[in-house]
Design a protein around this motif. Structure first.
Motif, PDB file in Angstrom:
ATOM      1  N   PRO A 124       0.802  -1.232   0.000  1.00 36.13           N
ATOM      2  CA  PRO A 124       0.000   0.000   0.000  1.00 36.13           C
ATOM      3  C   PRO A 124       0.831   1.277   0.000  1.00 36.13           C
ATOM      4  O   PRO A 124       0.313   2.346  -0.331  1.00 36.13           O
ATOM      5  N   VAL A 125       2.110   1.173   0.358  1.00 38.62           N
ATOM      6  CA  VAL A 125       2.973   2.355   0.366  1.00 38.62           C
ATOM      7  C   VAL A 125       3.017   3.006  -1.014  1.00 38.62           C
ATOM      8  O   VAL A 125       3.161   4.222  -1.141  1.00 38.62           O
ATOM      9  N   TYR A 126       2.852   2.187  -2.058  1.00 41.67           N
ATOM     10  CA  TYR A 126       2.997   2.691  -3.426  1.00 41.67           C
ATOM     11  C   TYR A 126       1.662   2.952  -4.125  1.00 41.67           C
ATOM     12  O   TYR A 126       1.638   3.115  -5.349  1.00 41.67           O
ATOM     13  N   ILE A 127       0.563   3.019  -3.381  1.00 45.99           N
ATOM     14  CA  ILE A 127      -0.723   3.207  -4.063  1.00 45.99           C
ATOM     15  C   ILE A 127      -0.817   4.560  -4.760  1.00 45.99           C
ATOM     16  O   ILE A 127      -1.590   4.719  -5.704  1.00 45.99           O
ATOM     17  N   SER A 128      -0.015   5.530  -4.325  1.00 44.35           N
ATOM     18  CA  SER A 128      -0.054   6.836  -4.994  1.00 44.35           C
ATOM     19  C   SER A 128       0.361   6.733  -6.457  1.00 44.35           C
ATOM     20  O   SER A 128       0.017   7.611  -7.265  1.00 44.35           O
ATOM     21  N   GLU A 129       1.077   5.656  -6.823  1.00 44.68           N
ATOM     22  CA  GLU A 129       1.545   5.504  -8.198  1.00 44.68           C
ATOM     23  C   GLU A 129       0.446   5.029  -9.149  1.00 44.68           C
ATOM     24  O   GLU A 129       0.623   5.106 -10.368  1.00 44.68           O
ATOM     25  N   ILE A 130      -0.688   4.547  -8.618  1.00 39.61           N
ATOM     26  CA  ILE A 130      -1.717   3.997  -9.511  1.00 39.61           C
ATOM     27  C   ILE A 130      -2.749   5.040  -9.925  1.00 39.61           C
ATOM     28  O   ILE A 130      -3.410   4.876 -10.950  1.00 39.61           O
ATOM     29  N   PHE A 131      -2.879   6.123  -9.166  1.00 38.93           N
ATOM     30  CA  PHE A 131      -3.975   7.055  -9.423  1.00 38.93           C
ATOM     31  C   PHE A 131      -3.842   7.832 -10.731  1.00 38.93           C
ATOM     32  O   PHE A 131      -4.869   8.130 -11.365  1.00 38.93           O
ATOM     33  N   PRO A 132      -2.639   8.180 -11.181  1.00 33.35           N
ATOM     34  CA  PRO A 132      -2.564   8.818 -12.506  1.00 33.35           C
ATOM     35  C   PRO A 132      -3.153   7.958 -13.620  1.00 33.35           C
ATOM     36  O   PRO A 132      -3.695   8.492 -14.601  1.00 33.35           O
ATOM     37  N   TYR A 133      -3.088   6.630 -13.485  1.00 32.02           N
ATOM     38  CA  TYR A 133      -3.685   5.748 -14.493  1.00 32.02           C
ATOM     39  C   TYR A 133      -5.208   5.862 -14.473  1.00 32.02           C
ATOM     40  O   TYR A 133      -5.858   5.858 -15.525  1.00 32.02           O
ATOM     41  N   PHE A 134      -5.787   5.963 -13.272  1.00 31.23           N
ATOM     42  CA  PHE A 134      -7.240   6.118 -13.173  1.00 31.23           C
ATOM     43  C   PHE A 134      -7.681   7.442 -13.794  1.00 31.23           C
ATOM     44  O   PHE A 134      -8.724   7.514 -14.450  1.00 31.23           O
ATOM     45  N   LEU A 135      -6.892   8.485 -13.591  1.00 34.93           N
ATOM     46  CA  LEU A 135      -7.239   9.775 -14.174  1.00 34.93           C
ATOM     47  C   LEU A 135      -7.113   9.761 -15.692  1.00 34.93           C
ATOM     48  O   LEU A 135      -7.937  10.334 -16.403  1.00 34.93           O
ATOM     49  N   ALA A 136      -6.064   9.113 -16.180  1.00 34.27           N
ATOM     50  CA  ALA A 136      -5.805   9.133 -17.623  1.00 34.27           C
ATOM     51  C   ALA A 136      -6.786   8.266 -18.402  1.00 34.27           C
ATOM     52  O   ALA A 136      -7.158   8.606 -19.534  1.00 34.27           O
ATOM     53  N   HIS A 137      -7.235   7.155 -17.808  1.00 38.62           N
ATOM     54  CA  HIS A 137      -8.036   6.196 -18.573  1.00 38.62           C
ATOM     55  C   HIS A 137      -9.459   6.034 -18.040  1.00 38.62           C
ATOM     56  O   HIS A 137     -10.309   5.460 -18.732  1.00 38.62           O
ATOM     57  N   GLY A 138      -9.694   6.515 -16.826  1.00 37.03           N
ATOM     58  CA  GLY A 138     -11.040   6.607 -16.288  1.00 37.03           C
ATOM     59  C   GLY A 138     -11.903   5.384 -16.488  1.00 37.03           C
ATOM     60  O   GLY A 138     -11.526   4.259 -16.134  1.00 37.03           O
ATOM     61  N   GLU A 139     -13.075   5.604 -17.103  1.00 39.75           N
ATOM     62  CA  GLU A 139     -14.085   4.552 -17.194  1.00 39.75           C
ATOM     63  C   GLU A 139     -13.760   3.483 -18.229  1.00 39.75           C
ATOM     64  O   GLU A 139     -14.499   2.505 -18.353  1.00 39.75           O
ATOM     65  N   ARG A 140     -12.662   3.648 -18.972  1.00 40.19           N
ATOM     66  CA  ARG A 140     -12.238   2.557 -19.845  1.00 40.19           C
ATOM     67  C   ARG A 140     -11.692   1.387 -19.024  1.00 40.19           C
ATOM     68  O   ARG A 140     -11.690   0.242 -19.483  1.00 40.19           O
ATOM     69  N   LEU A 141     -11.242   1.692 -17.809  1.00 45.63           N
ATOM     70  CA  LEU A 141     -10.692   0.641 -16.956  1.00 45.63           C
ATOM     71  C   LEU A 141     -11.782  -0.232 -16.348  1.00 45.63           C
ATOM     72  O   LEU A 141     -11.599  -1.436 -16.157  1.00 45.63           O
ATOM     73  N   SER A 142     -12.914   0.396 -16.016  1.00 43.86           N
ATOM     74  CA  SER A 142     -13.986  -0.351 -15.359  1.00 43.86           C
ATOM     75  C   SER A 142     -15.286   0.438 -15.467  1.00 43.86           C
ATOM     76  O   SER A 142     -15.284   1.630 -15.811  1.00 43.86           O
ATOM     77  N   GLU A 143     -16.387  -0.237 -15.173  1.00 38.39           N
ATOM     78  CA  GLU A 143     -17.679   0.443 -15.133  1.00 38.39           C
ATOM     79  C   GLU A 143     -17.614   1.571 -14.103  1.00 38.39           C
ATOM     80  O   GLU A 143     -17.021   1.428 -13.040  1.00 38.39           O
ATOM     81  N   ARG A 144     -18.223   2.704 -14.417  1.00 39.80           N
ATOM     82  CA  ARG A 144     -18.037   3.925 -13.642  1.00 39.80           C
ATOM     83  C   ARG A 144     -18.342   3.741 -12.160  1.00 39.80           C
ATOM     84  O   ARG A 144     -17.558   4.134 -11.290  1.00 39.80           O
ATOM     85  N   ARG A 145     -19.474   3.162 -11.833  1.00 40.16           N
ATOM     86  CA  ARG A 145     -19.864   3.043 -10.431  1.00 40.16           C
ATOM     87  C   ARG A 145     -18.884   2.168  -9.658  1.00 40.16           C
ATOM     88  O   ARG A 145     -18.510   2.472  -8.518  1.00 40.16           O
ATOM     89  N   GLU A 146     -18.446   1.082 -10.292  1.00 38.53           N
ATOM     90  CA  GLU A 146     -17.493   0.186  -9.631  1.00 38.53           C
ATOM     91  C   GLU A 146     -16.161   0.897  -9.402  1.00 38.53           C
ATOM     92  O   GLU A 146     -15.533   0.743  -8.349  1.00 38.53           O
ATOM     93  N   LEU A 147     -15.752   1.708 -10.374  1.00 40.85           N
ATOM     94  CA  LEU A 147     -14.492   2.440 -10.266  1.00 40.85           C
ATOM     95  C   LEU A 147     -14.547   3.458  -9.129  1.00 40.85           C
ATOM     96  O   LEU A 147     -13.616   3.549  -8.315  1.00 40.85           O
ATOM     97  N   LEU A 148     -15.648   4.215  -9.053  1.00 41.70           N
ATOM     98  CA  LEU A 148     -15.778   5.215  -7.989  1.00 41.70           C
ATOM     99  C   LEU A 148     -15.851   4.553  -6.617  1.00 41.70           C
ATOM    100  O   LEU A 148     -15.269   5.051  -5.642  1.00 41.70           O
ATOM    101  N   ASP A 149     -16.559   3.440  -6.537  1.00 41.33           N
ATOM    102  CA  ASP A 149     -16.653   2.724  -5.254  1.00 41.33           C
ATOM    103  C   ASP A 149     -15.281   2.216  -4.810  1.00 41.33           C
ATOM    104  O   ASP A 149     -14.949   2.256  -3.618  1.00 41.33           O
ATOM    105  N   TYR A 150     -14.511   1.730  -5.782  1.00 40.85           N
ATOM    106  CA  TYR A 150     -13.178   1.224  -5.434  1.00 40.85           C
ATOM    107  C   TYR A 150     -12.288   2.352  -4.913  1.00 40.85           C
ATOM    108  O   TYR A 150     -11.590   2.192  -3.901  1.00 40.85           O
ATOM    109  N   LEU A 151     -12.304   3.498  -5.587  1.00 41.94           N
ATOM    110  CA  LEU A 151     -11.481   4.623  -5.144  1.00 41.94           C
ATOM    111  C   LEU A 151     -11.922   5.119  -3.765  1.00 41.94           C
ATOM    112  O   LEU A 151     -11.088   5.474  -2.921  1.00 41.94           O
ATOM    113  N   ASP A 152     -13.224   5.141  -3.529  1.00 42.04           N
ATOM    114  CA  ASP A 152     -13.727   5.561  -2.222  1.00 42.04           C
ATOM    115  C   ASP A 152     -13.289   4.576  -1.136  1.00 42.04           C
ATOM    116  O   ASP A 152     -12.880   4.970  -0.036  1.00 42.04           O
TER     117      ASP A 152
END
Length: 389
Positions: free
Chosen positions: A246-274
């Motif tokens: 978990p120390v390196y989780i900050s490295e994954i968020f730029p991918y979520f910003l760049a690719h957004g809902e292409r990675l996953s269904e929107r609601r599932e993605l937002l729930d995961y980030l929350d």
């Protein structure tokens, strides 16, 4: 009879006198030699105290050259010369020692190792490598020679040789983690230089086999998946990072910003980030989620979400991001810009990453610390700014 006895004792008396005189002169010569050596050492120490190590080494080595038994002293002096940056003098001292007759094999091995260290300090990696390689045949020198060869191959980025070297070292701590990093380096080389994605994927798999918690391998796998438009696989690789370290989780968020809902269904993605933001108290997760909400639901909704998050889990980074959103409002409060800029200058006064091993600081993430050269010791500072566009 008495005269005959006296005649026989004359050679004995002469021999006794000769032996006594010889012992006296040897002791006198040895005493003189030791006095000379002591004077040279005292003079050398005086020169050292005056910050002239080169003259000190010259003086003491001159005195040692006349001493018959000076192996340990020569070795100590050569080590001092190398420490003081007098590498050429250290090389000369070690080479002179090697030229002496009567040295034991163990002593020759020690001298050759130190000579290799001299060449390494001088940046003559090829000559150092030759010496350390020749020492692999000596059981007493094998492990320390392998350690130096490993360092050379890592500096030269010769990862296949580094792997071979590391496998030959017995009882090496974190061997699996280091091998995983070597495989990551080979994977990147295969992908960036030849474009061979399949070979890169094979090396990533080998890295994860060596160390299942290798975050870097998961991030490279993410890049490979995105390059082939396999967004589902990329999403799984990104989620794996939090499970690995978990120390390196900050490295994954730029991918979520760049690719957004292409990675996953929107609601599932937002729930995961929350969820990940709450579990790890991650300001970056909240900031990423707020940015995605702003895109799809509007700025007001993003401000509401981030305001509630900062109130519940206050951090400088979260506050900085919230001020950024407020500054984007149609009619922002004018002084908010000043407050946000002041906070950003305060947060930027220190580098974003630091090494937990040696304290080295940098603005970017290094998987291997440039200072202490340990793998996976760089960490993101919690108060480092993170501005998402």
């Amino acid at each position: 009879m008495q005269e005959l006895l006296l005649y026989c004792l004359l050679p004995v008396a002469a021999a006794s006198g000769w032996l006594g005189a010889r012992k006296h002169y040897i002791a006198k010569a040895t005493s003189g030699e030791m006095d000379s050596l002591r004077r040279a050492c005292r003079g050398g120490m005086d020169i050292l105290l005056r910050d002239s190590p080169d003259k000190a080494v010259e003086l003491i080595s001159g005195a040692l050259s006349s001493s018959a038994d000076s192996f340990s002293a020569h070795m100590a002096l050569a080590a001092l010369a190398r420490k003081e940056g007098l590498v050429e003098k250290a090389i000369a001292l070690h080479q002179n020692l090697l030229a002496k007759n009567g040295l034991a094999e163990v002593e020759r091995g020690q001298i050759r190792f130190e000579l290799g260290m001299d060449f390494l300090r001088a940046g003559l990696f090829d000559r150092a490598e030759d010496i350390f390689t020749s020492l692999l045949a000596l059981p007493a020198q094998r492990e320390i020679a392998l350690a130096q060869l490993l360092d050379i191959y890592q500096q030269e980025k010769d990862w296949p040789k580094a792997m071979e070297c590391l496998r030959g070292m017995g009882g090496c701590g974190r061997r699996g983690e280091s091998l995983a990093q070597f495989y990551c380096e080979v994977a990147l080389a295969a992908w960036t230089t030849t474009g061979n994605a399949m070979e890169a994927q094979a090396h990533v798999a080998a890295a994860l086999e060596q160390a299942a918690d290798c975050v870097r391998a998961s991030l490279i796998a993410t890049e490979l998946a995105l390059a082939s438009a396999d967004y589902a696989l990329a999403y799984r690789c990104l989620k794996r990072v939090a499970e690995q370290n978990p120390v390196y989780i900050s490295e994954i968020f730029p991918y979520f910003l760049a690719h957004g809902e292409r990675l996953s269904e929107r609601r599932e993605l937002l729930d995961y980030l929350d969820w990940i933001g709450a579990k790890y108290n991650s300001a970056e997760a909240a900031m990423t989620l707020a940015a995605l909400i702003s895109r799809s639901e509007g700025l007001d909704k993003a401000v509401d979400y981030l305001s509630a998050t900062v109130a519940a889990r206050p951090t400088l980074r979260g506050l900085h991001a919230l001020l950024g959103l407020l500054c984007e409002m149609p009619v922002p409060f004018p002084h908010l810009f000043v407050v946000r800029q002041s906070l950003q200058r305060f947060m930027l006064s220190s580098p974003s990453y630091h090494c937990r091993q040696c304290g080295f600081s940098a603005e970017i993430l290094y998987w291997r610390c440039p200072a202490c050269r340990y793998w996976e010791t760089m960490r993101l500072r919690h108060d480092a700014p993170c501005v998402f566009e």
